[in-house]
Enzyme design. Structure first.
Site, PDB file in Angstrom:
ATOM      1  N   GLN A 143       0.848  -1.202   0.000  1.00 43.83           N
ATOM      2  CA  GLN A 143       0.000   0.000   0.000  1.00 43.83           C
ATOM      3  C   GLN A 143       0.878   1.245   0.000  1.00 43.83           C
ATOM      4  O   GLN A 143       0.382   2.357  -0.067  1.00 43.83           O
ATOM      5  CB  GLN A 143      -0.898   0.006   1.240  1.00 43.83           C
ATOM      6  CG  GLN A 143      -1.849  -1.171   1.310  1.00 43.83           C
ATOM      7  CD  GLN A 143      -2.454  -1.298   2.702  1.00 43.83           C
ATOM      8  OE1 GLN A 143      -3.442  -0.666   3.022  1.00 43.83           O
ATOM      9  NE2 GLN A 143      -1.837  -2.118   3.538  1.00 43.83           N
ATOM     10  N   HIS A 174      -1.597   1.353  -4.195  1.00 42.56           N
ATOM     11  CA  HIS A 174      -2.029   2.749  -4.052  1.00 42.56           C
ATOM     12  C   HIS A 174      -1.206   3.702  -4.913  1.00 42.56           C
ATOM     13  O   HIS A 174      -1.202   4.906  -4.648  1.00 42.56           O
ATOM     14  CB  HIS A 174      -1.993   3.158  -2.572  1.00 42.56           C
ATOM     15  CG  HIS A 174      -3.033   2.454  -1.747  1.00 42.56           C
ATOM     16  ND1 HIS A 174      -3.026   2.439  -0.367  1.00 42.56           N
ATOM     17  CD2 HIS A 174      -4.127   1.726  -2.112  1.00 42.56           C
ATOM     18  CE1 HIS A 174      -4.067   1.741   0.073  1.00 42.56           C
ATOM     19  NE2 HIS A 174      -4.741   1.293  -0.963  1.00 42.56           N
TER      20      HIS A 174
HETATM   21  P1  OAD Z   1      -1.427   3.069   8.936  1.00 39.66           P
HETATM   22  O1  OAD Z   1      -0.744   4.334   9.283  1.00 39.66           O
HETATM   23  O2  OAD Z   1      -2.906   3.052   8.960  1.00 39.66           O
HETATM   24  O3  OAD Z   1      -0.930   1.898   9.887  1.00 39.66           O
HETATM   25  C1  OAD Z   1       0.434   1.679  10.102  1.00 39.66           C
HETATM   26  C2  OAD Z   1       0.592   0.377  10.859  1.00 39.66           C
HETATM   27  O4  OAD Z   1       1.983   0.148  11.012  1.00 39.66           O
HETATM   28  C3  OAD Z   1      -0.011   0.372  12.261  1.00 39.66           C
HETATM   29  O5  OAD Z   1      -0.794  -0.811  12.436  1.00 39.66           O
HETATM   30  C4  OAD Z   1       1.215   0.356  13.183  1.00 39.66           C
HETATM   31  O6  OAD Z   1       0.979  -0.384  14.394  1.00 39.66           O
HETATM   32  C5  OAD Z   1       2.231  -0.345  12.318  1.00 39.66           C
HETATM   33  N1  OAD Z   1       3.633  -0.009  12.624  1.00 39.66           N
HETATM   34  C6  OAD Z   1       4.151   1.127  13.138  1.00 39.66           C
HETATM   35  N2  OAD Z   1       5.500   1.054  13.229  1.00 39.66           N
HETATM   36  C7  OAD Z   1       5.843  -0.187  12.756  1.00 39.66           C
HETATM   37  C8  OAD Z   1       7.078  -0.872  12.574  1.00 39.66           C
HETATM   38  N3  OAD Z   1       8.256  -0.306  12.905  1.00 39.66           N
HETATM   39  N4  OAD Z   1       7.046  -2.107  12.050  1.00 39.66           N
HETATM   40  C9  OAD Z   1       5.859  -2.697  11.705  1.00 39.66           C
HETATM   41  N5  OAD Z   1       4.665  -2.096  11.870  1.00 39.66           N
HETATM   42  C10 OAD Z   1       4.658  -0.864  12.378  1.00 39.66           C
HETATM   43  O7  OAD Z   1      -0.857   2.625   7.510  1.00 39.66           O
HETATM   44  P2  OAD Z   1      -1.491   1.653   6.425  1.00 39.66           P
HETATM   45  O8  OAD Z   1      -2.200   0.513   7.055  1.00 39.66           O
HETATM   46  O9  OAD Z   1      -0.425   1.353   5.444  1.00 39.66           O
HETATM   47  O10 OAD Z   1      -3.693   5.204   1.630  1.00 39.66           O
HETATM   48  O11 OAD Z   1      -2.540   2.613   5.748  1.00 39.66           O
HETATM   49  C11 OAD Z   1      -3.277   2.181   4.667  1.00 39.66           C
HETATM   50  C12 OAD Z   1      -3.552   3.343   3.746  1.00 39.66           C
HETATM   51  O12 OAD Z   1      -4.142   4.418   4.472  1.00 39.66           O
HETATM   52  C13 OAD Z   1      -2.325   3.967   3.128  1.00 39.66           C
HETATM   53  O13 OAD Z   1      -1.847   3.286   1.978  1.00 39.66           O
HETATM   54  C14 OAD Z   1      -2.814   5.330   2.752  1.00 39.66           C
HETATM   55  C15 OAD Z   1      -3.584   5.670   4.002  1.00 39.66           C
HETATM   56  O14 OAD Z   1      -4.608   6.601   3.847  1.00 39.66           O
HETATM   57  C16 OAD Z   1      -3.557   6.035   0.615  1.00 39.66           C
HETATM   58  O15 OAD Z   1      -2.770   6.941   0.609  1.00 39.66           O
HETATM   59  C17 OAD Z   1      -4.491   5.722  -0.488  1.00 39.66           C
END
Ligand code: OAD
Length: 232
Positions: free
Chosen positions: A92, A110
């Site tokens: 993503q 994305h």
């Molecule tokens: P989020 O910001 O929603 O979630 C990030 C996740 O990474 C959380 O569950 C954290 O607990 C985890 N996290 C943080 N630090 C970490 C680390 N060092 N190692 C592993 N995990 C860690 O991001 P996404 O789920 O990617 O969309 O968000 C999905 C979409 O929402 C993105 O692609 C973007 C956003 O709006 C678009 O831009 C279309």
């Protein structure tokens, strides 16, 4: 069974994969959407109302992304792909760090910060890390918008098809650093599970989809991948 004995592997990555490189996540502490309202910076309506403001925001994201380097988890993925010929990455993330780490077989669900698209003709301009391509308007006079999926945008059907194809055929599905809030990506663990794959989650915190996984590593991306691939 060694984890690499699986035949078809999908790594499904989110912002947490890049967090260790220094790229901010979207939600949670330090999340981009806590500082910037997506309604003002990440949707077509915002772009139509104030293109310069939206383009400035994305240029800032490019500048910040270029300061970040791949981490040990990206290196681990590279090594896994050297040892195993059917490992796909459905990401993503739009920051291009998988590619900079020489990770292969990447589906950018994305889109990418490193491409622009002509609003009028649909032409794609690549390689934005080369300054000469960072023009804001196409030769036809239309605005060039980032070739990424903003809120309320449709996903590229080809990317959806490729992701569905790989996930529904995999026998190992590993999610790394995604909160599981955003659809349709949030449905991928269910798709993998219903296709019979072993589903593993790597995330320091519980996610919206944690209940779908067979095994969970409450670790950062780098450490979780190391434990999974080096000490399994
Ligand atoms: P989020 O910001 O929603 O979630 C990030 C996740 O990474 C959380 O569950 C954290 O607990 C985890 N996290 C943080 N630090 C970490 C680390 N060092 N190692 C592993 N995990 C860690 O991001 P996404 O789920 O990617 O969309 O968000 C999905 C979409 O929402 C993105 O692609 C973007 C956003 O709006 C678009 O831009 C279309």
């Amino acid at each position: 069974m060694n984890i690499l004995d699986h035949n078809r592997i999908v790594l499904f990555t989110g912002a947490g994969m890049s967090a260790e490189s220094g790229v901010p996540t979207y939600r949670g502490q330090g999340g981009i959407w806590n500082e910037y309202k997506w309604e003002e910076y990440a949707c077509q309506t915002a772009f139509d109302e104030d293109p310069m403001c939206v383009l400035d925001f994305h240029e800032l994201r490019r500048i910040e992304a270029l300061k970040c380097e791949p981490h040990s988890g990206h290196q681990m993925i590279k090594e896994v792909q050297e040892e195993h010929d059917d490992v796909w990455i459905v990401t993503q993330n739009i920051d291009g760090i998988h590619q900079r780490a020489e990770n292969k077989n990447v589906v950018e669900l994305h889109g990418s910060l490193w491409r622009l698209r002509c609003e009028n003709e649909g032409h794609i301009f690549y390689d934005l890390d080369k300054a000469e391509y960072r023009s804001r308007k196409c030769t036809c006079g239309s605005w060039l918008r980032p070739d990424i999926i903003w809120f309320n945008d449709m996903l590229d059907p080809e990317n959806i098809e490729r992701s569905n194809e790989h996930i529904s055929c995999c026998d190992l599905f590993i999610s790394i650093g995604t909160s599981g809030f955003v659809w349709p990506a949030a449905g991928y663990p269910k798709l993998a599970k219903s296709s019979g794959a072993l589903c593993i989650e790597i995330n320091p915190d519980p996610s919206e989809q944690s209940h779908m996984y067979d095994r969970i590593y409450h670790e950062t991306a780098g450490e979780g991948l190391r434990k999974l691939f080096k000490s399994d």
